[in-house]
Design an enzyme around this catalytic site. Structure first.
Site, short mmCIF file in Angstrom:
data_model
loop_
_atom_site.label_atom_id
_atom_site.label_comp_id
_atom_site.label_asym_id
_atom_site.label_seq_id
_atom_site.Cartn_x
_atom_site.Cartn_y
_atom_site.Cartn_z
N SER A 61 0.79 -1.23 0.00
CA SER A 61 0.00 0.00 0.00
C SER A 61 0.82 1.28 0.00
CB SER A 61 -0.96 0.02 1.19
OG SER A 61 -2.01 -0.90 0.98
N LYS A 64 0.48 3.39 -3.01
CA LYS A 64 -0.68 4.27 -3.19
C LYS A 64 -0.29 5.75 -3.14
CE LYS A 64 -3.63 0.73 -1.10
NZ LYS A 64 -4.40 0.30 0.08
N TYR A 188 -3.92 -2.96 -10.18
CA TYR A 188 -3.77 -2.64 -8.76
C TYR A 188 -2.86 -3.64 -8.04
CZ TYR A 188 -5.11 -2.26 -3.83
OH TYR A 188 -5.09 -2.17 -2.46
N TYR A 240 -4.46 3.61 7.95
CA TYR A 240 -5.81 3.04 8.09
C TYR A 240 -6.44 3.49 9.41
CZ TYR A 240 -3.29 0.20 4.70
OH TYR A 240 -2.50 -0.20 3.67
N VAL A 258 1.22 -3.72 4.00
CA VAL A 258 1.16 -5.00 4.72
C VAL A 258 2.38 -5.89 4.42
CG1 VAL A 258 -1.34 -5.01 4.95
CG2 VAL A 258 -0.29 -6.10 2.95
#
Length: 306
Positions: A61, A64, A188, A240, A258
């Site tokens: 992530s 991103k 993705y 998050y 992660v």
């Protein structure tokens, strides 16, 4: 700085509670949790590292941040018609808010938001073309053409795509996704599978340290205003439903993955990357967060003051 990093790495080596690797992605379940690396890159390009800082890992992530930067470059503020700018307060793969908010993801760093960003940057192109563009951009900001996709990780994620596919189809039902869902998901998953080490990742974050300029290569990546906005989103949404806790403990903009990595920006001071595969219950690197807390304590780099 080198002594600080050596001390942090030595302290992390003594830790017994190291968290749990992300076993829901089978390829990541095989990663040895007894690894820790940290790198700090100063604005002038000096690099300081300790531990397993040259071991490549799946950035997941953290990617991103880079695709959001690309989307802002392509669409400008129209990006915010596709994703919001608010913390979610929910797990990274939650579908709950999408139903309440007509399929618009809360922010670009939860899975639904990142999938929407990928859909936006595809702009009618095939996955292969978009992935080439993503990889080219990451290599450019890191000033390193050796960075690659880990195709085994991407395939592992594709084989266990049900939750993310549900998010994408749900958004498509609201007209939020324009391209075929399988094309978007394939892009993705490969984006998340980019493999980098701590030194490469810290270099890739340099443009967010100095108002959008990679000072060591004297290259402007984004405007000062855009760099500040990306940093603000990292501060509010980068971990998050643990973003508040990270701000409380570390006090710097950051983005976790992660795979166990965390990219952190100390504006005007340094770009920092840490990696330790074991995750806490929210999905953020357990030792990585501890190490960053130590680093900020020793340097006084928190944006909230010493």
């Amino acid at each position: 700085m080198q002594k600080i990093l050596n001390d942090i790495a030595a302290a992390m080596a003594q830790e017994n509670e190291r968290g749990k690797v992300a076993d829901y992605i089978p390829q990541l379940a095989h990663v040895d949790p007894n690894q820790f690396g940290i790198s700090v890159v100063l604005p002038d390009g000096q690099v300081f590292s300790a531990g397993d800082a040259k071991t490549a890992f799946s950035i997941q992530s953290i990617s991103k941040v880079f695709t959001l930067t690309m989307a802002l470059g392509k669409l400008g503020d129209a990006v915010w018609n596709k994703v919001g700018r608010e913390p979610s307060g929910d797990p990274f793969n939650s579908i709950v808010q999408l139903e309440h908010e007509m399929g618009k993801p809360r922010n670009p760093f939860i899975n639904a938001g990142a999938i929407a960003i990928v859909d936006a940057i595809m702009m009618g192109h095939q996955p292969k073309e978009t992935l080439a563009e993503i990889l080219q951009f990451v290599r450019f900001i890191a000033d390193d053409n050796s960075i690659i996709f880990d195709h085994k990780v991407a395939e592992s994620e594709m084989e266990h795509k049900d939750r993310n596919a549900s998010l994408a189809h749900f958004m498509k039902s609201f007209g939020r996704i324009k391209h075929p869902v399988d094309n978007v998901l394939g892009t993705y998953f490969h984006q998340c599978s980019i493999a980098m080490n701590c030194e490469q990742l810290a270099r890739a974050g340099q443009f967010l340290v100095s108002d959008g300029v990679n000072a060591s290569t004297n290259t402007r990546v984004v405007s000062p205003q855009r760099a500040r906005r990306i940093n603000s989103l990292m501060m509010m949404c980068g971990h998050y439903d643990g973003s508040g806790e990270f701000a409380f403990r570390v006090g710097l903009p950051g983005k976790s993955g992660v795979g166990g990595g965390i990219l952190v920006i100390a504006p005007g001071k340094a770009s920092i990357a840490v990696w330790s595969p074991g995750l806490d219950t929210i999905g953020n690197s357990q030792l990585g967060t501890q190490a960053l807390e130590m680093l900020v304590h020793k340097t006084g780099w928190s944006i909230f003051g010493k």
